[in-house]
Scaffold this active site. Structure first.
Site, PDB file in Angstrom:
ATOM      1  N   MET A 166       9.056  28.382  24.877  1.00  0.00           N
ATOM      2  CA  MET A 166       8.973  26.853  24.413  1.00  0.00           C
ATOM      3  C   MET A 166       8.116  26.154  25.326  1.00  0.00           C
ATOM      4  O   MET A 166       7.196  25.293  24.630  1.00  0.00           O
ATOM      5  CB  MET A 166      10.504  26.736  24.603  1.00  0.00           C
ATOM      6  CG  MET A 166      11.351  27.150  23.662  1.00  0.00           C
ATOM      7  SD  MET A 166      13.062  26.598  23.808  1.00  0.00           S
ATOM      8  CE  MET A 166      13.748  26.758  22.200  1.00  0.00           C
ATOM      9  N   ASP A 167       8.052  26.258  26.619  1.00  0.00           N
ATOM     10  CA  ASP A 167       6.974  25.607  27.357  1.00  0.00           C
ATOM     11  C   ASP A 167       5.556  25.814  27.111  1.00  0.00           C
ATOM     12  O   ASP A 167       4.824  24.758  27.025  1.00  0.00           O
ATOM     13  CB  ASP A 167       7.399  25.918  28.798  1.00  0.00           C
ATOM     14  CG  ASP A 167       6.688  25.119  29.824  1.00  0.00           C
ATOM     15  OD1 ASP A 167       6.569  24.016  29.765  1.00  0.00           O
ATOM     16  OD2 ASP A 167       5.896  25.873  30.855  1.00  0.00           O
ATOM     17  N   GLU A 168       5.150  26.846  26.728  1.00  0.00           N
ATOM     18  CA  GLU A 168       4.028  27.438  26.377  1.00  0.00           C
ATOM     19  C   GLU A 168       3.494  26.633  25.090  1.00  0.00           C
ATOM     20  O   GLU A 168       2.725  26.078  24.681  1.00  0.00           O
ATOM     21  CB  GLU A 168       3.736  28.856  26.268  1.00  0.00           C
ATOM     22  CG  GLU A 168       2.345  29.310  25.881  1.00  0.00           C
ATOM     23  CD  GLU A 168       1.128  28.719  26.613  1.00  0.00           C
ATOM     24  OE1 GLU A 168       1.457  28.226  27.876  1.00  0.00           O
ATOM     25  OE2 GLU A 168      -0.023  28.863  26.281  1.00  0.00           O
ATOM     26  N   SER A 171       3.405  23.126  25.502  1.00  0.00           N
ATOM     27  CA  SER A 171       1.920  22.691  26.268  1.00  0.00           C
ATOM     28  C   SER A 171       0.742  22.935  25.342  1.00  0.00           C
ATOM     29  O   SER A 171       0.156  21.832  25.405  1.00  0.00           O
ATOM     30  CB  SER A 171       1.704  24.034  27.333  1.00  0.00           C
ATOM     31  OG  SER A 171       0.585  24.230  27.689  1.00  0.00           O
TER      32      SER A 171
END
Lengths: 250, 250
Positions: A166-168, A171
């Protein structure tokens, strides 16, 4: 490498103290303009010719579900405004020719840097994923198939592996939609476990851009949308990268 | 494996629909008792004799900082009530002889399952970490040294790699402190980037146990506490694992 890294850390700590406010980066200039259009960011991000290996291409480990949804989105790149993002081994490859903010001097005496979500290069064992981005709608879709090295509870993906995916996806979306560069906040509510080897579809949407921050939401679910795996929100800090002064030295 | 996993997913989805409430697991019994003492959980978790490789032991890649803090905590295991947790290749090893909740049938036709935070086995390249747990204080300390395969921004650890490390430290703490088994919520505020190769110290504390949920907090900072990398909170669902009926078949 250790010494350089610690020097960077020390520098960050020192400047942070000078600013007397907690911040992820030194020397934040609130007046900084964010002039790059999404189109120019996307076109730089997706070079037409490159010798770099793109890890976001189908391989023998992709499930029929993953492969057919990939083909579906690939069709949409031809007529519906979607863009398939390449995925290189390191973010160093993605930001070639751009300067990091002062204070963030990247250590460079390692030859084998890998972006975390491409840390395992054995096909099908770790992260298999591809991200499609829609510049006008400021949304992304990530097709994610966790392998057996991403295990948490026996047979299921580790919550942390989904958090990182999710973070990637946040990002890359934040960068292309508005030069969002650093995660400030990540809030995840887990609903169901993802069986290893199955497909999770992450739908990311930029909700708003305000005060140099991008606010995004994500829902991760099965392809048929019957099972919600997790919902999350993410906040990213905008930061405009400048051109290197000597691009020929790259 | 694929078919089995999808069967599990289907079963989960079906039962969830029957329950008509979002839940991470089927058949939640609110009356379930949590009878295992922390001491008995710890003693089962830390076998005195085992043939399994413990990945939470020093190796040549550990920085002097990491090594000296490890030695410091090792001293505290002798007199101050701290316990060094072993870290095996898979959670399957950690829960040997225990039964997963019904509906969660672990696929088993892969020989090489790895817990996500031990996915990279080349020393120093990926996750290097060790967790110490204090049964009476219900707190943990994780010494975490991210390698170059955990990169996000050039030279720094990916936010997702820290998120996963926090989730894993929460996970082991929740299990030993009160049979917390599944992450329900993870909320992270990032403050500063962790330089690759440097040491981050994660301090986790169980704040309360209520309604079958464990509420925990975490702060990740440099050893000298001058730099806060991130703060987070985590909520885990309690779930009592039962003994396998035929332990000799394992």
């Amino acid at each position: 490498m250790m010494r350089r890294s610690l020097q960077v850390a020390a520098r960050l700590g020192h400047r942070r103290a000078l600013l007397r406010t907690p911040c992820i980066l030194p020397g934040l200039d609130p007046a900084a303009a964010f002039g790059s259009s999404t189109d120019s960011l996307v076109s730089r991000f997706c070079p037409e010719k490159t010798d770099l290996k793109d890890y976001a291409l189908p391989n023998a480990s992709w499930s029929p579900d993953m492969l057919s949804l990939y083909q579906e989105f690939l069709e949409k790149t031809k007529s519906d405004g979607w863009v398939k993002l390449p995925s290189f081994q390191s973010n160093r490859d993605h930001i070639q020719g751009l300067k990091l903010p002062s204070g963030l001097v990247a250590a460079s005496d390692k030859s084998d840097w890998r972006i975390f979500t491409r840390c395992i290069q054995v096909e099908g064992q770790g992260y298999e994923y591809v991200i499609f981005f829609h510049p006008c709608k400021k949304k992304s879709v990530c097709l994610f198939q966790p392998g057996p090295y991403l295990e948490g509870p026996p047979g299921f993906a580790h919550g942390g592996s989904l958090a990182a995916m999710m973070d990637e996806t946040f990002s890359k979306t934040a960068y292309l939609a508005g030069e969002g560069l650093f995660t400030l906040n990540l809030n995840i509510r887990f609903k169901n476990l993802i069986p290893v080897g199955s497909l999770a579809v992450l739908n990311v949407q930029v909700e708003k851009i305000e005060d140099q921050k991008l606010y995004m939401s994500c829902i991760a679910q099965s392809r048929d949308q019957e099972t919600v795996y997790a919902k999350s929100s993410g906040v990213f800090l905008q930061w405009q990268l400048e051109e290197e002064s000597s691009p020929e030295s790259l």
